[in-house]
Write a protein that holds these residues in place. Structure first.
Motif, PDB file in Angstrom:
ATOM      1  N   HIS A  79       0.862  -1.182   0.000  1.00 57.99           N
ATOM      2  CA  HIS A  79       0.000   0.000   0.000  1.00 57.99           C
ATOM      3  C   HIS A  79       0.899   1.233   0.000  1.00 57.99           C
ATOM      4  O   HIS A  79       1.696   1.426   0.921  1.00 57.99           O
ATOM      5  CB  HIS A  79      -0.896   0.029   1.240  1.00 57.99           C
ATOM      6  N   ARG A  80       0.747   2.048  -1.029  1.00 57.29           N
ATOM      7  CA  ARG A  80       1.592   3.232  -1.143  1.00 57.29           C
ATOM      8  C   ARG A  80       0.957   4.423  -0.429  1.00 57.29           C
ATOM      9  O   ARG A  80      -0.235   4.686  -0.573  1.00 57.29           O
ATOM     10  CB  ARG A  80       1.832   3.577  -2.612  1.00 57.29           C
ATOM     11  N   ILE A  81       1.776   5.151   0.314  1.00 54.18           N
ATOM     12  CA  ILE A  81       1.294   6.312   1.053  1.00 54.18           C
ATOM     13  C   ILE A  81       1.038   7.467   0.088  1.00 54.18           C
ATOM     14  O   ILE A  81       1.855   7.764  -0.778  1.00 54.18           O
ATOM     15  CB  ILE A  81       2.321   6.757   2.113  1.00 54.18           C
ATOM     16  N   ASP A  82      -0.105   8.107   0.243  1.00 49.98           N
ATOM     17  CA  ASP A  82      -0.440   9.281  -0.559  1.00 49.98           C
ATOM     18  C   ASP A  82       0.034  10.522   0.193  1.00 49.98           C
ATOM     19  O   ASP A  82      -0.562  10.931   1.189  1.00 49.98           O
ATOM     20  CB  ASP A  82      -1.949   9.339  -0.796  1.00 49.98           C
ATOM     21  N   HIS A  83       1.114  11.139  -0.299  1.00 48.54           N
ATOM     22  CA  HIS A  83       1.697  12.280   0.411  1.00 48.54           C
ATOM     23  C   HIS A  83       0.878  13.553   0.265  1.00 48.54           C
ATOM     24  O   HIS A  83       1.171  14.548   0.930  1.00 48.54           O
ATOM     25  CB  HIS A  83       3.132  12.509  -0.062  1.00 48.54           C
ATOM     26  N   HIS A  84      -0.122  13.543  -0.603  1.00 52.59           N
ATOM     27  CA  HIS A  84      -1.027  14.687  -0.633  1.00 52.59           C
ATOM     28  C   HIS A  84      -1.888  14.721   0.634  1.00 52.59           C
ATOM     29  O   HIS A  84      -2.355  15.786   1.047  1.00 52.59           O
ATOM     30  CB  HIS A  84      -1.935  14.617  -1.866  1.00 52.59           C
ATOM     31  N   LEU A  85      -2.079  13.553   1.236  1.00 53.33           N
ATOM     32  CA  LEU A  85      -2.900  13.470   2.440  1.00 53.33           C
ATOM     33  C   LEU A  85      -2.068  13.254   3.698  1.00 53.33           C
ATOM     34  O   LEU A  85      -2.475  13.661   4.786  1.00 53.33           O
ATOM     35  CB  LEU A  85      -3.923  12.335   2.285  1.00 53.33           C
ATOM     36  N   ILE A  86      -0.925  12.589   3.554  1.00 51.55           N
ATOM     37  CA  ILE A  86      -0.015  12.395   4.688  1.00 51.55           C
ATOM     38  C   ILE A  86       1.343  12.919   4.256  1.00 51.55           C
ATOM     39  O   ILE A  86       2.115  12.214   3.602  1.00 51.55           O
ATOM     40  CB  ILE A  86       0.081  10.912   5.091  1.00 51.55           C
ATOM     41  N   ALA A  87       1.636  14.149   4.612  1.00 59.50           N
ATOM     42  CA  ALA A  87       2.877  14.778   4.154  1.00 59.50           C
ATOM     43  C   ALA A  87       4.099  14.171   4.830  1.00 59.50           C
ATOM     44  O   ALA A  87       5.141  13.991   4.207  1.00 59.50           O
ATOM     45  CB  ALA A  87       2.820  16.286   4.404  1.00 59.50           C
ATOM     46  N   ASP A  88       3.977  13.842   6.111  1.00 57.02           N
ATOM     47  CA  ASP A  88       5.113  13.336   6.887  1.00 57.02           C
ATOM     48  C   ASP A  88       4.726  11.994   7.500  1.00 57.02           C
ATOM     49  O   ASP A  88       4.043  11.935   8.524  1.00 57.02           O
ATOM     50  CB  ASP A  88       5.484  14.339   7.977  1.00 57.02           C
ATOM     51  N   VAL A  89       5.169  10.911   6.865  1.00 53.39           N
ATOM     52  CA  VAL A  89       4.814   9.568   7.333  1.00 53.39           C
ATOM     53  C   VAL A  89       5.431   9.290   8.700  1.00 53.39           C
ATOM     54  O   VAL A  89       4.803   8.686   9.572  1.00 53.39           O
ATOM     55  CB  VAL A  89       5.268   8.507   6.312  1.00 53.39           C
ATOM     56  N   THR A  90       6.668   9.741   8.893  1.00 49.12           N
ATOM     57  CA  THR A  90       7.348   9.506  10.170  1.00 49.12           C
ATOM     58  C   THR A  90       6.567  10.122  11.321  1.00 49.12           C
ATOM     59  O   THR A  90       6.361   9.489  12.369  1.00 49.12           O
ATOM     60  CB  THR A  90       8.771  10.077  10.126  1.00 49.12           C
ATOM     61  N   ALA A  91       6.118  11.355  11.132  1.00 49.77           N
ATOM     62  CA  ALA A  91       5.338  12.020  12.180  1.00 49.77           C
ATOM     63  C   ALA A  91       3.990  11.340  12.373  1.00 49.77           C
ATOM     64  O   ALA A  91       3.505  11.197  13.505  1.00 49.77           O
ATOM     65  CB  ALA A  91       5.148  13.496  11.825  1.00 49.77           C
ATOM     66  N   PHE A  92       3.376  10.914  11.265  1.00 50.49           N
ATOM     67  CA  PHE A  92       2.085  10.224  11.324  1.00 50.49           C
ATOM     68  C   PHE A  92       2.181   8.983  12.207  1.00 50.49           C
ATOM     69  O   PHE A  92       1.303   8.716  13.039  1.00 50.49           O
ATOM     70  CB  PHE A  92       1.650   9.851   9.906  1.00 50.49           C
ATOM     71  N   LEU A  93       3.251   8.209  12.029  1.00 49.65           N
ATOM     72  CA  LEU A  93       3.420   6.985  12.807  1.00 49.65           C
ATOM     73  C   LEU A  93       3.854   7.279  14.240  1.00 49.65           C
ATOM     74  O   LEU A  93       3.423   6.597  15.178  1.00 49.65           O
ATOM     75  CB  LEU A  93       4.441   6.073  12.124  1.00 49.65           C
ATOM     76  N   ALA A  94       4.704   8.291  14.416  1.00 50.18           N
ATOM     77  CA  ALA A  94       5.253   8.573  15.743  1.00 50.18           C
ATOM     78  C   ALA A  94       4.165   8.914  16.748  1.00 50.18           C
ATOM     79  O   ALA A  94       4.223   8.482  17.910  1.00 50.18           O
ATOM     80  CB  ALA A  94       6.269   9.703  15.653  1.00 50.18           C
TER      81      ALA A  94
END
Length: 306
Positions: A172-187
């Motif tokens: 599943h590829r992350i859509d960076h238009h909706l989640i700009a910072d994956v690291t912060a999203f997970l943290a």
């Protein structure tokens, strides 16, 4: 002797005669000169045409070669970029076996997601000779390591040649238009604290003496989880000597839950625990309510590829 001059009509006749003689004499010469000039001009035109055509052909070949080379280079670059954007396979380590007793064993393996733009869902199980463990569902967050387990495996002898089998992987590829910072999203979703840890090697459980770890696990995140699963590792000197799983019901934000885990087999005199969440943070169903900072279904935040 002086020639007599012609008078009147005779003078005109003589003049015309001389003119006709001159024309008759110079006409071939003038025609020859004209032919020479025409030939020179024609030759110049032919040479100009040949030079122009040759230049066009040669230059065109160079331009064509350059164009083909440019197209090939661009195609190679596009291919390289496309490959770089594809999800790389899950990395797996060798499966390990831990002993409960002479007929019960635990199997585990460490897996890693090398991708920072993709997360994976999959099925897995373990094999060892004739032993085939039940299939379980797993997931790997971007850039994450996790422990996949098969607990309480029954066998007449310690399993040999154990292997992890991973199937049905979906990236599943992350859509960076909706989640700009994956690291912060997970943290902000993956923040659980272990405190008040106590280990006892001599706990009597029915007729057996086992080890026991007690600790408090606190949900420091702003999210409440419906039924999260945690892998609990018992380590001594950085080496895994025990592995277990804990499932917590309704683990709400800010809650501190007291947890007790028993250890079987070769019981060490001391050990420390490490708790690893096994939560798919992109799945809305893991939350008891929708995440407050996401206005859409988290499953809509990704693009899936089989």
């Amino acid at each position: 002797m002086v020639e007599p001059k012609l008078q009147g009509d005779f003078a005109d006749i003589e003049k015309r005669y001389k003119e006709e003689v001159a024309v008759t004499t110079w006409r071939p010469k003038l025609m020859l000169i004209g032919l020479v000039i025409w030939g020179v001009v024609d030759a110049a035109l032919v040479i100009f045409f040949l030079v122009t055509v040759t230049t066009y052909v040669v230059q065109g070949q160079f331009d064509e070669v350059k164009t083909i080379g440019s197209i090939g280079q661009n195609a190679g670059l596009a291919h390289t970029m496309a490959v770089a954007r594809l999800a790389q396979p899950i990395l797996t380590n060798d499966a390990r076996v831990l002993t409960h007793d002479t007929t019960t064993y635990d199997m585990y393996a460490v897996v890693e997601n090398p991708n920072t733009e993709w997360y994976a869902t999959f099925n897995y199980n373990f094999t060892a000779g004739q032993i085939i463990t039940p299939v379980k569902e797993g997931n790997l967050m971007p850039g994450e390591n996790r422990y996949l387990t098969a607990l309480n495996v029954k066998a007449d002898a310690r399993p040999v040649g154990s292997k992890l089998v991973v199937n049905d992987v979906v990236w599943h590829r992350i859509d960076h238009h909706l989640i700009a910072d994956v690291t912060a999203f997970l943290a902000v979703r993956n923040d659980f604290q272990v405190t008040d840890e106590v280990y006892a090697p001599d706990v009597v459980l029915e007729t057996d003496t086992v080890g026991r770890s007690t600790f408090t696990l606190k949900n420091v995140t702003a999210y409440s989880y419906f039924s999260p699963v945690f892998t609990v590792l018992l380590k001594r000197g950085g080496v895994i000597i025990g592995i277990n799983e804990v499932t917590l019901s309704q683990f709400v934000t800010g809650e501190a839950r007291a947890i007790s885990v028993h250890w079987f087999g070769d019981i060490p005199n001391s050990g420390t625990v490490e708790v690893v969440p096994m939560i798919n943070y992109f799945d809305e169903t893991v939350y008891t309510k929708p995440p407050s900072d996401v206005s859409v279904d988290p499953r809509d935040l990704i693009k899936s590829r089989q």
